[in-house]
Design an enzyme around this catalytic site. Structure first.
Site, PDB file in Angstrom:
ATOM      1  N   ARG A 170       6.063  -2.848   3.665  1.00  0.00           N
ATOM      2  CA  ARG A 170       7.332  -3.424   3.246  1.00  0.00           C
ATOM      3  C   ARG A 170       7.888  -4.321   4.351  1.00  0.00           C
ATOM      4  O   ARG A 170       7.550  -4.160   5.519  1.00  0.00           O
ATOM      5  CB  ARG A 170       8.338  -2.318   2.931  1.00  0.00           C
ATOM      6  N   LYS A 194      10.006   4.610   4.398  1.00  0.00           N
ATOM      7  CA  LYS A 194      11.196   5.168   3.755  1.00  0.00           C
ATOM      8  C   LYS A 194      11.344   6.637   4.113  1.00  0.00           C
ATOM      9  O   LYS A 194      10.365   7.370   4.198  1.00  0.00           O
ATOM     10  CB  LYS A 194      11.089   5.017   2.235  1.00  0.00           C
ATOM     11  N   HIS A 261       7.372  -8.860  -1.275  1.00  0.00           N
ATOM     12  CA  HIS A 261       6.885  -7.698  -2.015  1.00  0.00           C
ATOM     13  C   HIS A 261       5.671  -8.065  -2.865  1.00  0.00           C
ATOM     14  O   HIS A 261       4.842  -7.199  -3.176  1.00  0.00           O
ATOM     15  CB  HIS A 261       8.010  -7.128  -2.885  1.00  0.00           C
ATOM     16  N   ARG A 264       2.683  -7.280  -1.019  1.00  0.00           N
ATOM     17  CA  ARG A 264       2.413  -5.837  -1.091  1.00  0.00           C
ATOM     18  C   ARG A 264       1.669  -5.515  -2.392  1.00  0.00           C
ATOM     19  O   ARG A 264       0.668  -4.785  -2.385  1.00  0.00           O
ATOM     20  CB  ARG A 264       3.740  -5.086  -1.009  1.00  0.00           C
ATOM     21  N   HIS A 287       3.697   5.483  -0.532  1.00  0.00           N
ATOM     22  CA  HIS A 287       4.379   5.968  -1.732  1.00  0.00           C
ATOM     23  C   HIS A 287       4.448   7.499  -1.699  1.00  0.00           C
ATOM     24  O   HIS A 287       3.441   8.155  -1.430  1.00  0.00           O
ATOM     25  CB  HIS A 287       3.624   5.549  -2.996  1.00  0.00           C
ATOM     26  N   TYR A 296      -0.359  -0.217 -10.189  1.00  0.00           N
ATOM     27  CA  TYR A 296      -1.378  -1.173  -9.747  1.00  0.00           C
ATOM     28  C   TYR A 296      -2.679  -1.009 -10.508  1.00  0.00           C
ATOM     29  O   TYR A 296      -3.475  -1.950 -10.585  1.00  0.00           O
ATOM     30  CB  TYR A 296      -1.610  -1.031  -8.239  1.00  0.00           C
TER      31      TYR A 296
END
Length: 315
Positions: A170, A194, A261, A264, A287, A296
């Site tokens: 990110r 995150k 993004h 990504r 994730h 994806y």
């Protein structure tokens, strides 16, 4: 003050949203919202950006609902109804619903509400579009098309584009990388993702070479000792600057509406196309849920179908 608390303060999640003054609105509801945001930071470990989003939504809710004693299901529906009348998107409504449901659950568990008032709120369904991605040749051309005003900036921008595509990280993660986070010999970089979750991801030879060229000239731009990437003023680069770098390269490459993004998304899809396991891609992207990564697979399947329809004589 704990380290995570310091980080939250520096990140600015506890700054009141524009136009809302804590001095003017020093109500019990706002105090509870602040306490809830502190819980998200110190206990749950949510990112500063997520907390700012929750806080902004909840302050907007407080403007309509008022004090915690008036926090009822009808008042919450009234607040969301106002958003509908204002023409807010389904994504905004879903985000606001999630914010108020999380706050309501926390308030009930901590004795501020007798009943979890927001539990019966229904979040609108969002039709998730497949992310925009580049083809392999497009991606290769794109990362080589940094558009910069000086040699130092060109080398920095090239390294940024290569690293974004190589790792699928990110933008905020890239901005937070320190010099000591990069292992050039093993071609690995440590990333703080995150929820302050740390992961280590590999990068290839192209990114390694671009990083080496950038580091040769970094001292000419840098006024900060630790940051891997710096802006024109020598301080740690920020997300807005990175988006401009991507946008300039997109225009040179003739690619419309490409965001960081998208790189990504592109990296993840190309990994799956190349045979990477879904679990490996999940770990690479950071994730927390496999469900997030599974989008994806739909992209890869779509690309496979398109290739089949173009190439197979019996398609």
């Amino acid at each position: 003050m704990g380290e995570s608390k310091k980080k939250a303060t520096r990140s600015g999640w506890n700054v009141s949203p524009s136009g809302i003054s804590k001095d003017v609105h020093a109500t019990r509801m706002h105090t509870l919202i602040d306490d809830f945001c502190e819980h998200l930071d110190l206990v749950v470990g949510r990112s500063a950006a997520t907390i700012r989003g929750y806080r902004s939504d909840l302050y907007a809710m407080a403007e309509v609902v008022g004090d915690i004693d008036r926090f009822t299901l009808p008042k919450l529906r009234e607040w969301l109804g106002i958003a509908v009348d204002e023409g807010r998107s389904r994504a905004t409504l879903a985000r606001r619903t999630a914010s108020v449901k999380a706050f309501s659950s926390w308030a009930q568990k901590n004795g501020y509400l007798k009943v979890d008032e927001a539990a019966r709120l229904v979040s609108p369904k969002i039709n998730r579009e497949l992310p925009k991605i580049l083809g392999e040749q497009q991606a290769g051309d794109f990362v080589e098309n940094a558009a910069s005003s000086s040699e130092e900036e060109f080398l920095r921008d090239s390294a940024i584009l290569e690293l974004l595509y190589a790792t699928g990280m990110r933008v905020a993660e890239l901005c937070g990388i320190d010099l000591g986070d990069v292992d050039h010999d093993r071609q690995m970089v440590r990333i703080l993702g995150k929820g302050n979750k740390e992961r280590v991801v590999p990068f290839g030879d192209a990114a390694r070479d671009s990083l080496a060229k950038w580091l040769d000239v970094r001292a000419a731009m840098a006024k900060e000792d630790s940051a891997l990437f710096v802006g024109v003023r020598g301080k740690r680069i920020n997300a807005r600057q990175v988006r401009r770098i991507v946008d300039r390269a997109a225009k040179v490459s003739g690619v419309d509406h490409l965001s960081p993004h998208s790189l990504r998304h592109t990296a993840a899809t190309h990994l799956l196309d190349g045979g990477a396991d879904l679990r490996q891609v999940q770990e690479l992207l950071g994730h927390s849920s496999m469900q997030t990564t599974q989008i994806y697979t739909h992209v890869s399947n779509k690309r496979l179908l398109e290739a089949f329809n173009k190439a197979h004589p019996r398609a």
